[in-house]
Structure formats: C-alpha cells, structure tokens
Design a protein around this motif. Sequence first.
Motif, PDB file in Angstrom:
ATOM      1  N   GLY A 201      -3.054  -0.912  -6.520  1.00 31.18           N
ATOM      2  CA  GLY A 201      -2.039  -1.754  -6.063  1.00 31.18           C
ATOM      3  C   GLY A 201      -0.976  -2.082  -7.019  1.00 31.18           C
ATOM      4  N   HIS A 202       0.376  -1.288  -6.966  1.00 32.58           N
ATOM      5  CA  HIS A 202       1.463  -1.356  -7.809  1.00 32.58           C
ATOM      6  C   HIS A 202       2.499  -2.004  -7.060  1.00 32.58           C
ATOM      7  N   GLU A 203       2.544  -2.623  -6.067  1.00 34.42           N
ATOM      8  CA  GLU A 203       3.539  -3.360  -5.619  1.00 34.42           C
ATOM      9  C   GLU A 203       3.290  -4.958  -5.448  1.00 34.42           C
TER      10      GLU A 203
ATOM     11  N   THR B   3       9.409  -3.794  -4.692  1.00 39.06           N
ATOM     12  CA  THR B   3       9.233  -3.622  -6.062  1.00 39.06           C
ATOM     13  C   THR B   3       8.801  -2.199  -6.347  1.00 39.06           C
ATOM     14  N   ASP B   4       8.690  -1.271  -5.199  1.00 34.43           N
ATOM     15  CA  ASP B   4       8.601   0.222  -5.481  1.00 34.43           C
ATOM     16  C   ASP B   4       9.002   1.020  -4.263  1.00 34.43           C
ATOM     17  N   ALA B   5       8.656   0.621  -3.048  1.00 31.56           N
ATOM     18  CA  ALA B   5       9.385   1.268  -1.987  1.00 31.56           C
ATOM     19  C   ALA B   5      10.861   0.984  -1.859  1.00 31.56           C
TER      20      ALA B   5
ATOM     21  N   ILE C 291       0.759  -1.128   0.032  1.00 31.56           N
ATOM     22  CA  ILE C 291      -0.057   0.165   0.123  1.00 31.56           C
ATOM     23  C   ILE C 291       0.840   1.090  -0.030  1.00 31.56           C
ATOM     24  N   CYS C 292       0.875   1.747  -1.055  1.00 29.44           N
ATOM     25  CA  CYS C 292       1.980   3.085  -1.230  1.00 29.44           C
ATOM     26  C   CYS C 292       1.083   4.447  -1.196  1.00 29.44           C
ATOM     27  N   HIS C 293       1.921   5.323  -0.672  1.00 31.66           N
ATOM     28  CA  HIS C 293       1.364   6.930  -0.650  1.00 31.66           C
ATOM     29  C   HIS C 293       0.913   7.358  -1.963  1.00 31.66           C
TER      30      HIS C 293
HETATM   31 ZN    ZN Z   1       4.558   3.483  -5.208  1.00 32.48          ZN
END
Ligand code: ZN
Length: 350
Positions: free
Chosen positions: A61-63, A158-160, A37-39
Amino acid sequence: MRAVQYRTPGKGPELVTLPDPEPGPGQVLLKVTAAGICHSDLTLMDAEPGTLSFGLPVTLGHEATGVVEALGPGTGPGADGGWPAVGDAVAVYGAWGCGACRACAEGRENYCPYAPAQGIHPPGLGAPGALAEYLLVDHTRHLVALGGLDPVRAAPLTDAGLTPYHAIRASRHKLPPGSTAVVIGVGGLGHLAVQILRALTPARIVALDLTGERLALARNAGAHHTLVADDGARAALDELTGGQGPDAVYDLVASPETTALAAAVTAADGYIALLGIGRGSVPVAFGATRPGVTVTAPYWGTRQDLLDVFALAREGRVTTLTETFTLEQAPLAYERLRDGTVLGRAVVVL
Ligand code: ZN
Ligand code: NAD
C-alpha cells in the motif's frame, strides 16, 4: 492491528495481525482511512526472489490517506503553526528521499540519489505500507493536508494522479493548441492522465486500451478519440494526425508492443514518457524514432506536483473513479486488478 502483507514469493498477499506501531522521534502515526491498489504491487509480487531492494515481509500500500493519530517525541507542530496536529486529515507523499540533498531540498524526493543506499524506501514499497489500520510516516514533510478532499478518491491521487501529472507537467510545452497527446492504458493512472491532460493542455487527446469499457471510461474522462490498441492503431493514429504522428505519448503499459507503437508514431521533436513497468523500451538512436524525439521513463512525482494535483481535484477538474474494498478483501482486489476487471482504481477503505 490488521494488515495485508506480501510475505512469500509465489504466494499472494496475506491478511495478518501485527503489533500496533508506535511513532518514534520525528515520526507521525496515522490511522489509515484509505489505500489505493496499484499495478506496481503486482510487479513487486511477480519479481524474481532476491531481486527486490528490500526484504520480506512487506506491508503493501503506497497510496494513502489517513488521520493523524499521534506524533512521536520531538515531532513538533509544522512551521506554519500547529500542523500537523492529532485529528488532521492528511495524504501521504510516498516518494520518500533522504531529506538532505539538493533533489530533496527542491521537493523532488522522487529523484533522491541517496535514499536506496540509506535504506529509505517508500511505504508499501519497502517500508511498512498503508494496507493496515495504522501507518508510520517518517517525517511531517511527507504529509499533505487533504483540505476537504474525499479521502477515498484522494488516496489514488498520491500515485495514480501524481505520476502522470509529473510527466505531463514536464512535457506540456510539447502540447500547444492543435497538438495531439496519446494515452496508452486507461486504468488507474490512465483515467487520471486523460483528465490531467484536459486540465493542463489544449491538446486533442487520443486514448488506447483493449476493451470498449475502458475506452468508454476514457471518453468520460475527457478523451476526444479512442482506439482499440490492436494492429490497426498505428494506421489510425497516422490518419488522425495527417501522417505527422502525435506530439506526446504517455505509455502507461510500456510493453514491447506499446513501446514499439510509441516509437513508430511519435511526431518529430515529440515526447515519449514510459510510465508503465512493462519491460518495453524505446531505443534512442538516429533513425530509431522520428528525429528529435525525447524519451523518458519518469518515476512518481514531486511534492509540489502533489499539491498541484490536489488543487485540480478541489477545483473538480480531476476525479478518481473508485471501486472500494475492505481490508479483508484486499487480496481479492489484487486478483481483480490482475484479471483486468477493476475500472478506475481499487481502493481499500479501512
Ligand atoms: Zn503505484
Ligand atoms: P491498471 O492495471 O489499472 O491499468 C492498466 C491499463 O492498461 C488497463 O486499463 C489495461 O486494460 C491496459 N492495457 C494493458 N495492456 C494494454 C495494451 N497492450 N494496450 C493498451 N492498453 C493496455 O494499472 P495502473 O495501476 O494504472 O498502472 C499502470 C502502469 O504504471 C503499471 O505498469 C504500473 O506498474 C506503472 N506505474 C509506474 C509508476 C512510475 O512511477 N513510473 C507509478 C505507478 C504505476
């Protein structure tokens, strides 16, 4: 299948039931294991109606990590023999590009100049995302083998993990022994940024955030010094660096306040990476910063960067602190992220 979508401007994410997706030619269907869950999702949901480059609803959801459930027609096994196969545990490289241009050929799909015009969007940021029981991945090149990594801790990498890695890898020449690096914002990205700086550079790391709990997380992650991001931060950074300023600042907030701080303190010939999407900016002009400062606002990372982050994780040098939620609790996870009560990364476990 159950999924969490952003459907209506002004309304939060919603749990919905959708048809199970079927993989088309070249595609891979994953059974999702975990989704971070990304900002950035909050920024997406806060955007003025009509300003997004894609239509609603969108499954968030991108991670993502998952297990290969099915291969679409003509989705042959990978060049290295039989990979990916049904049952393989994988992560998704989310910065999807056109696959044909120079940037994509070099694995820098995060800088593909053609993707937006061709309607190619990352999962969760235009294409259907990973807050769902199943995720369609458009091409096998967007999968990376988990190779034994814990899928829950790996999803945020994969993102953070990837985004700060990309920025730190590009600027590590600014951080020789005796140098100082600053991380502003010790959230999902920030607590990984501190660990990546420790793994990649000999720099002394100073982390800034608003609360003692987050500063304690920064110290656990490897920060040498921590500072409350208040009016005293500038003087404290000057004092810590003998008046010269830090050699690199990674701003994971990038608000007007934090970018003003970065512009004021960064050393001559230093480096400022604005990774946060906080509407702040650093002017590039003679006298606006100390001389020779590089200012950049990078996006996500390359496929090679993701392989590197996973290698660091396998060596135990980068570990995500996670708080887990069920898919039904995803709206609550977003609320908690907005309230600033998630420590590390919130991860939905399917
Ligand atoms: Zn992100
Ligand atoms: P997060 O909410 O997990 O963490 C943000 C942290 O910043 C929190 O610890 C918060 O307390 C701290 N903070 C807030 N205001 C601050 C201030 N004034 N000074 C110091 N600290 C402050 O968010 P995240 O998921 O880690 O994302 C961080 C930022 O990076 C977001 O803006 C997100 O949209 C952005 N992002 C950018 C990219 C990219 O490709 N450039 C990729 C992913 C995320």
